[in-house]
Enzyme design. Sequence first.
Site, mmCIF file in Angstrom:
data_model
loop_
_atom_site.group_PDB
_atom_site.id
_atom_site.type_symbol
_atom_site.label_atom_id
_atom_site.label_comp_id
_atom_site.label_asym_id
_atom_site.label_seq_id
_atom_site.Cartn_x
_atom_site.Cartn_y
_atom_site.Cartn_z
ATOM 1 N N GLY A 139 0.791 -1.222 0.000
ATOM 2 C CA GLY A 139 0.000 0.000 0.000
ATOM 3 C C GLY A 139 0.822 1.269 0.000
ATOM 4 O O GLY A 139 0.469 2.253 -0.659
ATOM 5 N N THR A 140 1.920 1.270 0.727
ATOM 6 C CA THR A 140 2.740 2.486 0.809
ATOM 7 C C THR A 140 3.310 2.843 -0.557
ATOM 8 O O THR A 140 3.265 4.008 -0.974
ATOM 9 C CB THR A 140 3.877 2.300 1.832
ATOM 10 O OG1 THR A 140 3.303 2.143 3.136
ATOM 11 C CG2 THR A 140 4.795 3.508 1.851
ATOM 12 N N THR A 160 12.066 -7.310 -10.949
ATOM 13 C CA THR A 160 11.578 -8.673 -11.150
ATOM 14 C C THR A 160 10.209 -8.843 -10.497
ATOM 15 O O THR A 160 10.031 -8.525 -9.322
ATOM 16 C CB THR A 160 12.563 -9.694 -10.552
ATOM 17 O OG1 THR A 160 13.840 -9.521 -11.168
ATOM 18 C CG2 THR A 160 12.079 -11.106 -10.771
ATOM 19 N N SER A 170 -3.566 -3.012 -0.640
ATOM 20 C CA SER A 170 -2.502 -3.784 0.007
ATOM 21 C C SER A 170 -2.967 -5.219 0.210
ATOM 22 O O SER A 170 -4.110 -5.459 0.586
ATOM 23 C CB SER A 170 -2.145 -3.158 1.357
ATOM 24 O OG SER A 170 -1.226 -3.973 2.057
ATOM 25 N N GLY A 171 -2.062 -6.184 -0.009
ATOM 26 C CA GLY A 171 -2.427 -7.587 0.091
ATOM 27 C C GLY A 171 -2.612 -8.111 1.496
ATOM 28 O O GLY A 171 -3.501 -8.918 1.761
ATOM 29 N N CYS A 225 1.761 1.185 11.128
ATOM 30 C CA CYS A 225 2.750 1.448 10.072
ATOM 31 C C CYS A 225 3.729 2.529 10.476
ATOM 32 O O CYS A 225 4.230 3.279 9.653
ATOM 33 C CB CYS A 225 2.032 1.845 8.787
ATOM 34 S SG CYS A 225 0.890 0.581 8.209
ATOM 35 N N ASN A 240 -8.075 4.364 8.669
ATOM 36 C CA ASN A 240 -7.472 3.199 9.313
ATOM 37 C C ASN A 240 -7.545 3.226 10.832
ATOM 38 O O ASN A 240 -7.368 2.192 11.477
ATOM 39 C CB ASN A 240 -6.006 3.064 8.881
ATOM 40 C CG ASN A 240 -5.193 4.302 9.216
ATOM 41 O OD1 ASN A 240 -5.463 5.377 8.677
ATOM 42 N ND2 ASN A 240 -4.206 4.167 10.075
#
Length: 384
Positions: A70-71, A238, A200-201, A326, A150
């Site tokens: 996310g950042t 990559t 974000s995952g 965070c 958040n």
Amino acid sequence: MEAYLDNSATTAVYEQTADLIRHLMLTDYGNPSAMHRKGVEAEQYIREAKETLAKILKVQEREIYFTSGGTESDNWALVGTALANRRTGNHIITTVIEHPAVSAPVQFLEEEGFSVTRLSVDRQGLIDLQELRKAIRPDTILVSVMYVNNEIGAVEPIDEIAKIIKETNPKTYFHVDAIQAFGKYRIYPKRQGIDLLSVSGHKIHGPKGSGFLYIDDNVKIRPMILGGGQQNGMRSGTDNVPGAAGLAKSAAIVYDHLDESVEQMRTCKRRLIEGLQALDRVVIHGMETEQGAPQIVNASFLGVRSEVLLHTLEDRGIYVSAGSACSSHKRAQSPTLTAIHASKAELESAVRFSFCELTTLEEIDYTLEVLSEVLPMLRRFTRR
């Protein structure tokens, strides 16, 4: 008993996702940029991940760009868009309650000479739409507003914000930080007028270090990571195949039973708020239970410092947050609680509880039981 109530900091990875990631690390581990069979197989996972996410958002696959989280997505959306459109305008609009992943790059851009307007919020954490309308100028190139806050779970009126932006200055791009909203709401950027969307995952049971940025085809943006030209030259490096595939796998699982998951979280929220309201000297922040995000409750326990309560709960197997996770363990005054005019006593005693679909009512009841037991003791100790 253990009660993990810090899901807005991170979530447990789904077993199916963990199995896929393990397979990609040990078996289909090829570099997607390689021309041999191993590379082609790896590239197929990236393509399928984009297909999955594009289908969820109802956008084009080419508009999905994988990032490290996310950042990075927020930084790229802000800095990349601002620098690419500097000849068009010099003005950016955001809010006073944004996550540091947005507020820090905005500050950087301000130091680089951009003009910034930060919208205020009310006691619930909502912006004033008329203030937004008045703030938009002919040289406004970007508006960035988070979907779900958040810390207190305020849900901004994204559709109305987009409409005002497009009516007032159609050339202005709209960026939405959806890191706490994706997986809790159905989001359709094309329909809602969103030009850039950050996800974000690890907030949706995917792997840490994974995320993506949706960029509408019409957005003019600069790449921020240069090198080998991966992702059409927009984000070199990559490709993180386990991260991208794992994120998409978890997103597919989440959206396959979204309504049931959200109802489970909201049921836990109702139970917790009802229990907190029965306790002495507890102030709950943000929107009403049914209007706010389903997964976040922020409450101040007056007379007890948040860090003290956090560690007391931790000793009993309950995990919560004393602010955004965070910030590398730094404890600073919350910009969000300050913006909604929380008192000094409320700021010093605020704790965030956050849920996921795996959270149970037993965890909530256990937490309330422990709180009712420890709060009188901690307050007596503080008075001494």
